[in-house]
Scaffold this motif. Sequence first.
Motif, PDB file in Angstrom:
ATOM      1  N   ILE A 140       0.844  -1.194   0.000  1.00  0.00           N
ATOM      2  CA  ILE A 140       0.000   0.000   0.000  1.00  0.00           C
ATOM      3  C   ILE A 140       0.882   1.246   0.000  1.00  0.00           C
ATOM      4  O   ILE A 140       1.755   1.405   0.872  1.00  0.00           O
ATOM      5  N   ARG A 141       0.639   2.112  -0.946  1.00  0.00           N
ATOM      6  CA  ARG A 141       1.297   3.414  -1.002  1.00  0.00           C
ATOM      7  C   ARG A 141       0.275   4.467  -0.584  1.00  0.00           C
ATOM      8  O   ARG A 141      -0.822   4.549  -1.151  1.00  0.00           O
ATOM      9  N   LEU A 142       0.646   5.269   0.424  1.00  0.00           N
ATOM     10  CA  LEU A 142      -0.267   6.268   0.969  1.00  0.00           C
ATOM     11  C   LEU A 142       0.126   7.673   0.529  1.00  0.00           C
ATOM     12  O   LEU A 142       1.305   8.040   0.550  1.00  0.00           O
ATOM     13  N   PHE A 143      -0.890   8.443   0.150  1.00  0.00           N
ATOM     14  CA  PHE A 143      -0.722   9.849  -0.210  1.00  0.00           C
ATOM     15  C   PHE A 143      -1.814  10.638   0.505  1.00  0.00           C
ATOM     16  O   PHE A 143      -2.969  10.191   0.556  1.00  0.00           O
ATOM     17  N   HIS A 144      -1.468  11.803   1.053  1.00  0.00           N
ATOM     18  CA  HIS A 144      -2.482  12.597   1.738  1.00  0.00           C
ATOM     19  C   HIS A 144      -2.499  14.018   1.193  1.00  0.00           C
ATOM     20  O   HIS A 144      -1.520  14.509   0.621  1.00  0.00           O
ATOM     21  N   ALA A 145      -3.651  14.678   1.409  1.00  0.00           N
ATOM     22  CA  ALA A 145      -3.846  16.056   0.955  1.00  0.00           C
ATOM     23  C   ALA A 145      -4.142  16.924   2.168  1.00  0.00           C
ATOM     24  O   ALA A 145      -5.066  16.631   2.942  1.00  0.00           O
ATOM     25  N   LEU A 146      -3.365  17.977   2.350  1.00  0.00           N
ATOM     26  CA  LEU A 146      -3.543  18.891   3.475  1.00  0.00           C
ATOM     27  C   LEU A 146      -4.123  20.227   3.046  1.00  0.00           C
ATOM     28  O   LEU A 146      -4.189  21.159   3.852  1.00  0.00           O
ATOM     29  N   ASN A 147      -4.532  20.319   1.794  1.00  0.00           N
ATOM     30  CA  ASN A 147      -5.146  21.555   1.316  1.00  0.00           C
ATOM     31  C   ASN A 147      -6.666  21.432   1.397  1.00  0.00           C
ATOM     32  O   ASN A 147      -7.230  20.339   1.474  1.00  0.00           O
ATOM     33  N   ASP A 148      -7.320  22.584   1.361  1.00  0.00           N
ATOM     34  CA  ASP A 148      -8.782  22.629   1.469  1.00  0.00           C
ATOM     35  C   ASP A 148      -9.444  22.912   0.131  1.00  0.00           C
ATOM     36  O   ASP A 148     -10.633  23.229   0.072  1.00  0.00           O
TER      37      ASP A 148
END
Length: 229
Positions: free
Chosen positions: A31-39
């Motif tokens: 599993i490769r995880l990517f996250h978004a911290l923008n709104d």
Amino acid sequence: MYLLYVSACVLLSSNLLGAASELDYDGWLHIRLFHALNDDPVPQYVERGNITVSSVRSGASTIGQHGLQPSQITQLKYLAEKDSKYRLKAIIRSASGGENTFLTSLPACYLLGSDLEDILVIWIDSAAEPVAVNLLSPTGCTLDNPFAKMWSTSVQVKYPESGPVPDTASYIQKLEREREARERGETKDNRSFLAKYWMYIVPAVIFVVLTSATNPEAAGGGGGGGQRQ
């Protein structure tokens, strides 16, 4: 022939139920995880880390993730203050060689409340192929700064568990006994007289009513002749 048909249907249903409720074989997931911290409406994903599930049966996993920089913690807190969601993308490759992308999200304030502790739930089917991903938090919501700067993630692999299997043998034996009893004439009919012969009584009553309704003059003439005698 009917009994064979019923037996085949029941056995087929049992096989399908078993196939849908049990894990056929063990496997692994990367599993490769990517996250978004923008709104923004369009998320800007950056890499968060990697997870290797060495056995989907046991759920054993190895996790490697990047810590959050001060600027990223500020972004996460901004999301929480705006009651916005932290968005996560998981790209999963299974032992079969297939690769699927799943999206999940969680209110950012829950991650602040848990000090960056979260739970990643991976749902798989009976062939050990991923079908869904959920991101959960073990605690409530807060707007305070987290004490930790490193993710603390627990991975849970869930799949359908075995359900109750119908007792097909007893059901088939019951059908066989009922059929043999009917053939020997041992089955008693405890219905009332009307319940047994209503299909004969009702047409006779309707016939009499219709005959009387369509022949009133004949009925009247018969009565007059009796008076003259």
